[in-house]
Design a protein around this motif. Structure first.
Motif, PDB file in Angstrom:
ATOM      1  N   SER A 240       0.821  -1.202   0.000  1.00  0.00           N
ATOM      2  CA  SER A 240       0.000   0.000   0.000  1.00  0.00           C
ATOM      3  C   SER A 240       0.859   1.258   0.000  1.00  0.00           C
ATOM      4  O   SER A 240       0.550   2.239  -0.692  1.00  0.00           O
ATOM      5  CB  SER A 240      -0.925  -0.008   1.215  1.00  0.00           C
ATOM      6  OG  SER A 240      -1.722   1.159   1.245  1.00  0.00           O
ATOM      7  N   HIS A 244       0.714   4.297  -2.778  1.00  0.00           N
ATOM      8  CA  HIS A 244       0.435   5.701  -2.469  1.00  0.00           C
ATOM      9  C   HIS A 244       1.573   6.609  -2.919  1.00  0.00           C
ATOM     10  O   HIS A 244       1.325   7.740  -3.367  1.00  0.00           O
ATOM     11  CB  HIS A 244       0.155   5.856  -0.975  1.00  0.00           C
ATOM     12  CG  HIS A 244      -1.233   5.448  -0.592  1.00  0.00           C
ATOM     13  ND1 HIS A 244      -2.318   6.293  -0.704  1.00  0.00           N
ATOM     14  CD2 HIS A 244      -1.736   4.273  -0.129  1.00  0.00           C
ATOM     15  CE1 HIS A 244      -3.423   5.674  -0.328  1.00  0.00           C
ATOM     16  NE2 HIS A 244      -3.098   4.440   0.029  1.00  0.00           N
ATOM     17  N   GLN A 287      -5.005  19.499   0.848  1.00  0.00           N
ATOM     18  CA  GLN A 287      -6.419  19.174   1.047  1.00  0.00           C
ATOM     19  C   GLN A 287      -7.051  18.622  -0.220  1.00  0.00           C
ATOM     20  O   GLN A 287      -7.834  17.664  -0.186  1.00  0.00           O
ATOM     21  CB  GLN A 287      -7.173  20.420   1.518  1.00  0.00           C
ATOM     22  CG  GLN A 287      -6.791  20.896   2.909  1.00  0.00           C
ATOM     23  CD  GLN A 287      -7.520  22.169   3.292  1.00  0.00           C
ATOM     24  OE1 GLN A 287      -8.659  22.393   2.903  1.00  0.00           O
ATOM     25  NE2 GLN A 287      -6.867  23.029   4.060  1.00  0.00           N
ATOM     26  N   GLU A 290      -5.847  15.009  -0.760  1.00  0.00           N
ATOM     27  CA  GLU A 290      -6.504  14.032   0.118  1.00  0.00           C
ATOM     28  C   GLU A 290      -7.939  13.763  -0.320  1.00  0.00           C
ATOM     29  O   GLU A 290      -8.429  12.637  -0.229  1.00  0.00           O
ATOM     30  CB  GLU A 290      -6.461  14.514   1.568  1.00  0.00           C
ATOM     31  CG  GLU A 290      -5.067  14.455   2.178  1.00  0.00           C
ATOM     32  CD  GLU A 290      -4.391  13.112   1.947  1.00  0.00           C
ATOM     33  OE1 GLU A 290      -4.972  12.064   2.316  1.00  0.00           O
ATOM     34  OE2 GLU A 290      -3.285  13.097   1.377  1.00  0.00           O
ATOM     35  N   ALA A 291      -8.615  14.781  -0.815  1.00  0.00           N
ATOM     36  CA  ALA A 291      -9.987  14.587  -1.289  1.00  0.00           C
ATOM     37  C   ALA A 291     -10.013  13.666  -2.505  1.00  0.00           C
ATOM     38  O   ALA A 291     -10.876  12.787  -2.617  1.00  0.00           O
ATOM     39  CB  ALA A 291     -10.615  15.934  -1.633  1.00  0.00           C
ATOM     40  N   ARG A 293      -7.578  11.480  -3.288  1.00  0.00           N
ATOM     41  CA  ARG A 293      -7.047  10.180  -2.883  1.00  0.00           C
ATOM     42  C   ARG A 293      -8.162   9.258  -2.384  1.00  0.00           C
ATOM     43  O   ARG A 293      -8.145   8.048  -2.619  1.00  0.00           O
ATOM     44  CB  ARG A 293      -5.989  10.373  -1.790  1.00  0.00           C
ATOM     45  CG  ARG A 293      -5.137   9.133  -1.525  1.00  0.00           C
ATOM     46  CD  ARG A 293      -4.316   9.313  -0.252  1.00  0.00           C
ATOM     47  NE  ARG A 293      -3.393  10.435  -0.334  1.00  0.00           N
ATOM     48  CZ  ARG A 293      -2.162  10.353  -0.839  1.00  0.00           C
ATOM     49  NH1 ARG A 293      -1.723   9.201  -1.300  1.00  0.00           N
ATOM     50  NH2 ARG A 293      -1.377  11.414  -0.862  1.00  0.00           N
ATOM     51  N   ALA A 294      -9.140   9.842  -1.711  1.00  0.00           N
ATOM     52  CA  ALA A 294     -10.245   9.044  -1.171  1.00  0.00           C
ATOM     53  C   ALA A 294     -11.107   8.445  -2.271  1.00  0.00           C
ATOM     54  O   ALA A 294     -11.775   7.421  -2.054  1.00  0.00           O
ATOM     55  CB  ALA A 294     -11.105   9.918  -0.252  1.00  0.00           C
ATOM     56  N   ARG A 295     -11.108   9.055  -3.462  1.00  0.00           N
ATOM     57  CA  ARG A 295     -11.938   8.557  -4.562  1.00  0.00           C
ATOM     58  C   ARG A 295     -11.182   7.629  -5.508  1.00  0.00           C
ATOM     59  O   ARG A 295     -11.789   6.931  -6.313  1.00  0.00           O
ATOM     60  CB  ARG A 295     -12.517   9.731  -5.363  1.00  0.00           C
ATOM     61  CG  ARG A 295     -13.434  10.651  -4.564  1.00  0.00           C
ATOM     62  CD  ARG A 295     -14.239  11.552  -5.490  1.00  0.00           C
ATOM     63  NE  ARG A 295     -13.386  12.364  -6.351  1.00  0.00           N
ATOM     64  CZ  ARG A 295     -12.931  13.569  -6.041  1.00  0.00           C
ATOM     65  NH1 ARG A 295     -13.232  14.092  -4.852  1.00  0.00           N
ATOM     66  NH2 ARG A 295     -12.185  14.247  -6.884  1.00  0.00           N
ATOM     67  N   TRP A 296      -9.854   7.643  -5.446  1.00  0.00           N
ATOM     68  CA  TRP A 296      -9.057   6.807  -6.333  1.00  0.00           C
ATOM     69  C   TRP A 296      -8.880   5.425  -5.713  1.00  0.00           C
ATOM     70  O   TRP A 296      -9.002   5.256  -4.491  1.00  0.00           O
ATOM     71  CB  TRP A 296      -7.694   7.441  -6.582  1.00  0.00           C
ATOM     72  CG  TRP A 296      -7.738   8.727  -7.369  1.00  0.00           C
ATOM     73  CD1 TRP A 296      -8.834   9.506  -7.610  1.00  0.00           C
ATOM     74  CD2 TRP A 296      -6.639   9.388  -7.985  1.00  0.00           C
ATOM     75  NE1 TRP A 296      -8.478  10.611  -8.346  1.00  0.00           N
ATOM     76  CE2 TRP A 296      -7.143  10.570  -8.588  1.00  0.00           C
ATOM     77  CE3 TRP A 296      -5.277   9.114  -8.083  1.00  0.00           C
ATOM     78  CZ2 TRP A 296      -6.322  11.447  -9.290  1.00  0.00           C
ATOM     79  CZ3 TRP A 296      -4.464   9.986  -8.778  1.00  0.00           C
ATOM     80  CH2 TRP A 296      -4.983  11.150  -9.382  1.00  0.00           C
ATOM     81  N   GLU A 307     -11.908  -3.307  -4.573  1.00  0.00           N
ATOM     82  CA  GLU A 307     -12.565  -2.024  -4.849  1.00  0.00           C
ATOM     83  C   GLU A 307     -13.179  -2.010  -6.247  1.00  0.00           C
ATOM     84  O   GLU A 307     -14.257  -1.443  -6.459  1.00  0.00           O
ATOM     85  CB  GLU A 307     -11.548  -0.892  -4.701  1.00  0.00           C
ATOM     86  CG  GLU A 307     -11.111  -0.611  -3.269  1.00  0.00           C
ATOM     87  CD  GLU A 307     -12.231  -0.017  -2.440  1.00  0.00           C
ATOM     88  OE1 GLU A 307     -12.856   0.959  -2.904  1.00  0.00           O
ATOM     89  OE2 GLU A 307     -12.501  -0.539  -1.346  1.00  0.00           O
TER      90      GLU A 307
END
Length: 353
Positions: A240, A244, A287, A290-291, A293-296, A307
């Motif tokens: 992981s 990232h 910011q 991070e927004a 990253r949560a959708r990828w 996923e």
């Protein structure tokens, strides 16, 4: 529904720092050949212009090259930005591609310009083809021109003039409408065409727009049922942490794009990590990253595969189109794209296990 969705690829042909466009194109063609060997369903090329980090400016050229390097995978555009091109030119290009690789060509059509206003004005210098309000008519013109009967024009004199896209292929490319709003979804439903929402770019309102498409769908002879799939940015790696790290260059690039910052070639992983260390952890760029990253889909093979399955089940689709956005490391060859290839291999392997 099949719990193991089919996989496809959307390629923007990313250009990393120190890399030439020729090297990036070579890497993408190798990636298309890999996707073919791995059993991916289709491989699409995007259209963007005047961007240092993107070499995908001419989908028909890339499609022809990829078709020559592959044997079974469908190859197409994701998509041709129609306001930039005359409908007859698009119809003839894709008729020729279908003649070269029959039964393997997809014509994905978009309504956005794919560039900044200056470049858009240069692309649209032909005048009437630049009229976005005529987009529905231009789509139907392309469908007619590529069909076996062609299109019929009534001249000022009153005479009828027949026009067909040449060379006339024995089959016709599959036409898809693409979009990130409800406009193309409504038009695709009205025309009885397959539709793809640009979830990898926008992601806002996808559920509502897909429902709008399905509920308003008017069956056509070629497509009696609504047909769609989901696109998503993805990075898979052995760990992981590695995934990232490899996602960071593209995350930073997209964050800069959305904040209106100047863009250059894509950073390498090491360049992105160093730049991130020098920036405030709670700043606007961080910011935004991070927004996104949560959708990828970012993680090891098992995580990303799970996923992908979940995404397909939630949205009722049997196919997921990955946008492999893994960055490269400093010491990796400039004419290869190891991180993106690794993503395709790991996800395909985990889904088939």
């Amino acid at each position: 529904m099949n719990t193991t969705p089919r996989l496809s690829v959307l390629d923007l042909v990313p250009v990393r720092s120190g890399q030439t466009s020729a090297q990036a194109l070579s890497a993408s063609l190798d990636l298309a050949a890999l996707a073919d060997r791995l059993g991916y369903e289709r491989y699409w090329f995007a259209e963007h212009h005047n961007m240092a980090a993107v070499a995908a400016s001419s989908p028909p050229v890339m499609i022809a090259a990829a078709a020559a390097r592959t044997s079974r995978i469908r190859v197409g555009s994701g998509g041709v930005m129609l306001p930039n091109h005359a409908p007859l030119v698009v119809a003839e290009q894709f008729a020729a591609l279908e003649a070269v690789a029959p039964g393997r060509i997809d014509l994905g059509i978009g309504r956005a310009p794919g560039s900044d206003p200056v470049v858009t004005s240069l692309l649209r210098a032909t005048g009437p083809t630049a009229d976005v309000d005529r987009f529905p008519q231009h789509v139907t013109d392309i469908l007619s021109l590529m069909g076996p009967d062609g299109a019929r024009l009534r001249l000022v004199s009153g005479d009828i003039y027949d026009v067909r896209a040449t060379p006339a292929a024995a089959s016709v490319p599959t036409v898809w409408l693409l979009g990130s709003s409800d406009y193309s979804a409504r038009l695709a439903a009205e025309l009885g065409l397959p539709y793809v929402f640009a979830n990898h770019f926008s992601g806002q309102g996808m559920d509502q727009i897909l429902a709008l498409y399905r509920e308003g769908y008017r069956p056509s002879e070629e497509h009696p049922e609504p047909r769609t799939f989901v696109t998503v940015n993805a990075v898979a790696a052995p760990t992981s942490d590695e995934a990232h790290d490899r996602a960071l260059p593209q995350l930073r690039q997209m964050a800069r794009l959305r904040s209106g910052q100047k863009l250059g070639a894509l950073e390498t992983v090491e360049e992105a990590l160093r730049a991130q260390a020098d920036e405030p952890a709670d700043g606007m760029l961080a910011q935004s990253i991070e927004a996104m990253r949560a959708r990828w889909l970012i993680g090891d093979a098992e995580h990303v595969a799970a996923e992908v399955r979940g995404l397909a089940e939630r949205h009722g689709v049997e196919e997921v189109m990955l946008v492999p956005v893994a960055g490269s490391r400093d010491d990796e060859p400039l004419d290869a794209t190891f991180g993106r290839a690794q993503t395709l291999e790991l996800v395909a392997g985990a889904l088939s296990a």
